[in-house]
Design a protein around this motif. Structure first.
Motif, mmCIF file in Angstrom:
data_model
loop_
_atom_site.group_PDB
_atom_site.id
_atom_site.type_symbol
_atom_site.label_atom_id
_atom_site.label_comp_id
_atom_site.label_asym_id
_atom_site.label_seq_id
_atom_site.Cartn_x
_atom_site.Cartn_y
_atom_site.Cartn_z
ATOM 1 N N ILE A 1 0.863 -1.177 0.000
ATOM 2 C CA ILE A 1 0.000 0.000 0.000
ATOM 3 C C ILE A 1 0.898 1.224 0.000
ATOM 4 O O ILE A 1 1.728 1.396 0.900
ATOM 5 N N VAL A 2 0.768 2.079 -1.006
ATOM 6 C CA VAL A 2 1.682 3.212 -1.172
ATOM 7 C C VAL A 2 1.028 4.570 -0.946
ATOM 8 O O VAL A 2 1.719 5.580 -0.864
ATOM 9 N N MET A 3 -0.319 4.625 -0.856
ATOM 10 C CA MET A 3 -1.006 5.870 -0.503
ATOM 11 C C MET A 3 -2.372 5.535 0.074
ATOM 12 O O MET A 3 -3.049 4.615 -0.384
ATOM 13 N N ALA A 4 -2.760 6.283 1.102
ATOM 14 C CA ALA A 4 -4.074 6.122 1.723
ATOM 15 C C ALA A 4 -4.528 7.471 2.250
ATOM 16 O O ALA A 4 -3.785 8.467 2.193
ATOM 17 N N GLN A 5 -5.744 7.521 2.760
ATOM 18 C CA GLN A 5 -6.241 8.782 3.316
ATOM 19 C C GLN A 5 -5.417 9.215 4.515
ATOM 20 O O GLN A 5 -5.082 10.392 4.661
#
Length: 554
Positions: free
Chosen positions: A261-265
């Motif tokens: 996972i490389v971007m999230a909120q």
């Protein structure tokens, strides 16, 4: 067919972006993004769903396309020199294929899903999935000029979100996702080998990633790349409203792929963040263009920085160093020379019709441009059992262009003196909708405000009479005179999609006619524009001439 000539020569001239470009109308959420060293997200506060971006060979010009579903012209082409300020410069198709299917009725939520734009060997390609018919492709040497006729690369149901890759050994591949609504399964990504010219599939698909792992559910929208020794698949998971961005890598195109996972909120207020495009610039920087779901406003466009650490793309602002960034609200601009000379926000464009689309494949019965205004819409002949506007294909609509805006239009509404029930006016369209317009009565016109909830479920409208209006003019026209009425109609949209409908008989004093909370349509944000309907069994169509239309963004 020469699509660009068709756009210019036909009715679509007035909803072509060519005039918007000449007028310098930039799609900007914040006018301050036109200048300065930083930008604020979203960079486009309009519904350009499932964006994909490619760079020109020199890395200095960028072209974006997005889902257009059943709306035409379709496959918008947006251009930027800094990834922040964008202009709509073209459309790649003027009708959704297969045209016999998409010309029968408005096919809400069908058509052009999640396109991918790529540059290869002197040509730009766009691939898209139609979940009912298969994967299509168009190409061109000039994104701002003529695009080829669509080619059906792979027929079939459930095929969505295609992305091509031409490898260094000359082989070509196509990755895609699957729609559960048609195939009965989802959350898998498959790759097939493709002919070198990109026109057909030459191998059976192979699963390279399975999101049915109890962690990365609803994997979709894959984008396939190669960087160094690794093949990468960038894809969102977890759903549009609450998901995250995955990166997958492998030294073999068929996997197995590692995932991260490389971007999230994270700690940001940007939900999603969803499906988009990795792009490299001439300055050697990497960026990610993606969307955020904003309910009634649709899927608005964000820009996030990308930093490569140990061959993983860390996207957004990774303050805790865990390799997963938070989506950014404000950031420094890319190290590029932006060409915004003479650039102005969209509302100052000299052609306010530049961003309008029809709600289905165009027919001559829809209407035509006019010399003394923008457009004439003829009344769509409604069905015998007409319930609501969900069936009407000749709605002439634009995306909500900002969080807060006002559109004021001077219109001339016409009908035969012997008809009743002919109605024309303005509309905010979605699963719920509201419209304000003049309906022909035996004595003249009645200004009416109508709302509808869950239109797709065939719920009837709720109608309110506002006031009777005397025709402005009556003149001889065949067996029965024509009557017409000039009126100013205004739509004001506030935060949260709260809409106010107003009218004026003199263009100065406005009265409120109704309020309404906008709601997204089927896979698209709410849209605002014009309608005209003629009851079934009425031989002469009514019409609306859009004389002037002024957009102000707050």
């Amino acid at each position: 067919m020469n699509l660009q000539k068709a756009l210019i020569a036909s009715l679509i001239l007035f909803c072509s972006p060519v005039a918007a470009t000449a007028a310098g109308g930039h799609l900007v959420s914040d006018p301050r993004n036109l200048t300065g060293d930083s930008y604020t997200n979203p960079v486009i506060h309009a519904d350009y769903s499932d964006p994909d971006v490619t760079a020109s060979p020199d890395g200095k010009t960028f072209y974006m396309t997005a889902s257009s579903f059943q709306c035409v012209p379709g496959l918008p082409i947006l251009k930027s020199t800094d990834l922040v300020n964008w202009e709509l410069v073209n459309y790649a198709i003027d009708a959704v294929p297969p045209t016999d299917f998409y010309s029968q009725a408005p096919r809400h939520g069908k058509g052009v899903w999640a396109p991918c734009i790529r540059y290869h060997a002197g040509e730009y390609y766009i691939y898209w999935g139609d979940p009912d018919f298969g994967i299509f492709m168009v190409k061109t040497t000039d994104p701002e000029g003529e695009w080829s006729n669509p080619v059906l690369v792979r027929p079939g149901k459930g095929l969505i979100d295609p992305t091509p890759l031409w490898d260094t050994d000359g082989k070509a591949y196509l990755a895609n996702g699957w729609a559960a609504s048609r195939s009965g399964f989802n959350s898998v990504i498959t790759i097939s080998e493709m002919s070198a010219d990109g026109t057909r599939i030459i191998s059976r698909p192979r699963i390279v990633f399975d999101g049915n792992d109890g962690v990365n559910h609803t994997v979709e929208g894959p984008k396939l790349y190669r960087r160094g020794d690794y093949y990468y698949i960038m894809a969102p998971a977890g759903g549009v409203e609450t998901g995250w961005q995955l990166a997958m890598r492998s030294r073999d195109i068929y996997g197995p792929y590692e995932t991260k996972i490389v971007m999230a909120q994270g700690a940001s207020d940007i939900n999603g963040p969803h499906q988009g495009a990795w792009v490299s610039t001439a300055a050697g920087e990497d960026w990610f263009v993606h969307f955020q779901d904003r309910e009634a406003y649709g899927r608005v466009i964000h820009l996030n920085p990308v930093t490569w650490i140990e061959d993983w793309p860390v996207t957004g602002n990774d303050t805790d160093g865990d390799g997963c960034g938070d989506a950014v609200r404000k950031w420094r601009k890319p190290a590029l020379t932006a060409d915004t000379s003479g650039a102005t926000p969209l509302e100052h464009s000299s052609d306010p019709s530049a961003l309008y689309q029809w709600h289905g494949n165009y027919s001559d019965f829809f209407g035509f441009p006019i010399n003394n205004g923008l457009m004439r819409l003829y009344g769509h002949k409604t069905s015998d059992g007409f319930v609501n506007m969900w069936e009407v294909p000749n709605l002439w609509l634009q995306k909500f262009p900002a969080e807060k805006f006002t559109v004021t239009s001077k219109v001339r509404i016409s009908a035969k003196s012997n008809t009743t029930g002919v109605s024309s006016g303005i509309i905010v369209m979605g699963w719920d909708y509201a419209r304000l317009g003049l309906t022909k009565t035996p004595d003249g016109f009645m200004l009416q405000f109508a709302t509808c909830t869950d239109a797709e479920q065939q719920n009837p409208e709720t109608m309110s009479d506002i006031c009777p209006l005397t025709p402005t003019r009556e003149y001889a026209a065949g067996l029965h005179p024509n009557v017409e009425c000039d009126i100013w109609l205004r739509l004001t949209v506030e935060k949260g999609g709260m809409c106010r409908f107003l009218y004026s008989t003199d263009g100065r004093r406005y009265n409120e006619a109704g309020r309404f909370k906008a709601r997204a349509g089927k896979w698209i944000g709410a849209r605002a524009g014009f309608y005209s309907i003629t009851p079934s069994g009425t031989s002469d169509r009514g019409w609306i001439d859009i004389m002037e239309s002024d957009l102000k963004i707050d």
